[in-house]
Design an enzyme around this catalytic site. Structure first.
Site, mmCIF file in Angstrom:
data_model
loop_
_atom_site.group_PDB
_atom_site.id
_atom_site.type_symbol
_atom_site.label_atom_id
_atom_site.label_comp_id
_atom_site.label_asym_id
_atom_site.label_seq_id
_atom_site.Cartn_x
_atom_site.Cartn_y
_atom_site.Cartn_z
ATOM 1 N N ASP A 72 39.615 36.015 37.304
ATOM 2 C CA ASP A 72 40.388 36.466 36.152
ATOM 3 C C ASP A 72 40.444 35.271 35.207
ATOM 4 O OD1 ASP A 72 42.317 37.145 34.312
ATOM 5 O OD2 ASP A 72 43.959 37.307 35.754
ATOM 6 N N LYS A 125 40.306 31.462 24.816
ATOM 7 C CA LYS A 125 39.835 32.848 24.951
ATOM 8 C C LYS A 125 40.105 33.671 23.685
ATOM 9 C CE LYS A 125 40.654 36.741 28.105
ATOM 10 N NZ LYS A 125 41.344 37.103 29.342
ATOM 11 N N GLU A 165 40.129 44.013 32.572
ATOM 12 C CA GLU A 165 41.291 43.564 33.352
ATOM 13 C C GLU A 165 42.145 44.725 33.858
ATOM 14 O OE1 GLU A 165 42.941 40.806 30.544
ATOM 15 O OE2 GLU A 165 41.256 39.432 30.815
ATOM 16 N N ASP A 225 49.104 46.066 29.944
ATOM 17 C CA ASP A 225 48.636 44.715 30.253
ATOM 18 C C ASP A 225 48.938 43.764 29.086
ATOM 19 O OD1 ASP A 225 47.246 42.430 30.893
ATOM 20 O OD2 ASP A 225 45.292 43.379 31.106
#
Ligand code: AMP
Length: 536
Positions: A24, A86, A187, A209
């Site tokens: 992850d 990211k 994810e 999420d």
């Protein structure tokens, strides 16, 4: 104490030359997991840490530290310490998101040769995949130390709403780090996979999420042996960092007003405020109020030291972040309507991402769905666990506990047409892999090339979408206009990555397509950036 976990090679996700782990790669933190003896486990580092900051701190020369040690450097060397990379991966320098990011981070952002956003640190420019590669290499090293085996491949998770460029850049990062990407999975889908592993239930689940940098809402259908994503919707610029920024802005405004100073150009002070804001937010997960203290933040006009010493309670916090919270439910509404389901038809709601530890999030989600979210999953670890399960089923073949995954493409793929419009070819929420064909013909006599602009996004206008690249179909046989017909196939693979191929309708000959105006790294660049065996 040893954290070494010795797996039985026959029972582990082992490829031809090494292990395949699940990673992850988070905006704030990263986690690595592996399937061992029928169970996916988190691989800790030698200090026992299970989650690791996705932070890279550059020292002098080409040295860098990653993870917990790097995060420690953040407050005293903010301009050399890269966090939240990211949020920049696969982005064009000219995008709005990069503009926003420039105002938020303490390190430099520069334009790369492909118009891509790059990181500038100590006078050097790094492609974002090079920075993410350092985080991935750190995960690889942790896994190798924990297992005593070589790790050469990974299933890597990305936010569901990531577009082609962001996925491709993530794959480049893995490549630079010396990891083969077995699959890129979303994810929330990974979370559902972990939740559904070994369960024999038929149900609809929703995954909310909220991580450090992105928000995704995914609706899935689960039945024995199958997990099918029905819809996904998201915002790649809505996450914990924005919540921190709201608190930090409030702290900054308070200090500036009280002491008649301007901190807008004081990066060190702003980094300290951001750091204090994040700590306050995290503390508010368990406490009703916190004292925010930042000693010696800056100096006022008379040279006197200014410190922060203020109280933040949950009510004030909720007030500050309410617009952000509301934005998440706009996305939730969209995902449900795309899936054609009402809240009453959702059986279980999963919360994923570090931010969902805040009680206010669970309460808001509970109110919206009229049912409490599932409490048994660890929001920080569940995604890596799902990635490890997928890694296992991809390397070992049949796994009775694992389900077949059917995912969707999060954004519409289309081509540019005259007048600045986009013609959609593969609509969002189409099951992947998927492809679509289009016949192109020449518009002029003796035309020898056709340019095709490929876009991803929901707008009918080119300018509002992400340009994936110009594909140039050249070497066409000179002929009267309209006579030369070429069938172009646009496909989205199981990783969500776009591929384009072309065939001459008449001869059946495959055409070469060269790509221009893509912000992606070239194969050569990736090759040259690769870390050697000794590290970087
Ligand atoms: P992720 O991207 O899933 O690692 O989530 C990271 C985000 O979750 C960051 O914004 C963190 O500040 C936030 N976070 C982590 N732990 C907590 C906590 N206990 N309470 C509130 N937010 C948290």
């Amino acid at each position: 104490m040893s954290n070494q976990v010795q797996p039985d090679a026959s029972e582990t996700a082992t490829g031809a030359e090494g292990l395949t782990v699940g990673i992850d790669l988070g905006t704030s933190n990263s986690v690595v997991a592996l399937m061992q003896d029928g169970e996916a486990v988190i691989l800790p580092d030698q200090q026992g840490n299970r989650i690791h900051p996705s932070v890279v701190a550059f020292g002098y020369g080409n040295t860098a530290v990653v993870g917990h040690r790097a995060k420690q450097q953040l407050t005293y060397s903010p301009e050399n310490t890269i966090y939240s990379a990211k949020r920049l991966i696969g982005r064009r320098y000219s995008s709005d998101e990069v503009e926003r990011m420039k105002r938020m981070v303490s390190w430099g952002i520069a334009e790369g040769p492909h118009g891509d956003a790059r990181v500038r640190v100590q006078g050097k420019i790094y492609a974002v995949p090079e920075v993410s590669a350092r985080v991935l290499a750190h995960m690889k090293e942790i896994a190798e130390q924990a297992t005593g085996q070589k790790v050469n491949a990974a299933v890597i998770t990305v936010p569901a709403y990531f577009n082609d460029q962001q996925r491709q850049a993530t794959r480049d990062a893995a490549n630079i780090a010396g990891l083969a990407t077995k699959r890129i999975i979303n994810e929330p889908t990974a979370a559902a996979l972990a939740y559904g592993y070994g369960r024999e239930r038929r149900q609809h689940i929703a995954v909310y999420d909220l991580g450090g940098g992105t928000f995704d809402m995914t609706v899935l259908r689960m039945e024995p042996g199958l997990i099918e994503v029905l819809s996904t919707s998201g915002d790649t610029f809505l996450g914990g960092d924005d919540f921190d920024a709201k608190i930090a802005e409030w702290l900054q405004a308070t200090i500036e007003r009280e002491h008649d100073i301007d901190l807008s150009d004081n990066f060190t002070a702003r980094t300290k405020l951001r750091d204090a804001a994040e700590r306050a937010k995290i503390a508010l997960s368990t406490l009703p109020a916190v004292e925010v203290r930042v000693p010696s933040l800056a100096r006022d006009k008379t040279g006197k030291s200014v410190s922060v010493n203020t109280r933040l309670d949950r009510a004030k916090f909720i007030n500050l972040v309410m617009p952000l919270l509301q934005r998440t439910f706009v996305v939730v509404d969209d995902a449900l309507s795309q899936a054609g389901l009402s809240t009453a038809q959702i059986d279980d709601v999963l919360l994923v991402g570090g931010m969902t530890r805040l009680p206010v999030i669970g309460e808001a989600v509970g109110k919206y769905f009229s049912k409490a979210p599932v409490g048994s999953i660890n929001p920080d670890e569940v995604v890596a666990i799902g990635a490890a399960i997928q890694a296992h089923s991809l390397t070992q073949g049949f796994d009775p506990g694992a389900a077949v995954l059917l995912d969707v493409t999060p954004q519409t793929l289309g081509i540019g047409t005259v007048g600045g419009f986009v013609e959609p070819l593969i609509p969002r929420n189409t099951a992947i892999p998927s492809d679509a064909n289009k016949i192109f013909h020449t518009a002029q006599d003796n035309q020898t090339e056709v340019r095709i602009k490929v876009y991803q996004g929901e707008s009918r206008m080119q300018g509002d979408n992400e340009l994936l690249g110009h594909f140039i179909l050249d070497g066409l046989k000179p002929a009267p206009r309209g006579e030369c017909k070429i069938k172009v196939t646009f496909s989205i693979d199981a990783n969500g990555i776009v591929n384009v191929s072309a065939i001459d309708q008449e001869s059946g000959r495959a055409h070469e397509l060269s790509i221009e105006a893509s912000s992606a790294l070239t194969q050569d660049e990736v090759h040259n950036m690769k870390f050697d065996e000794l590290g970087f």
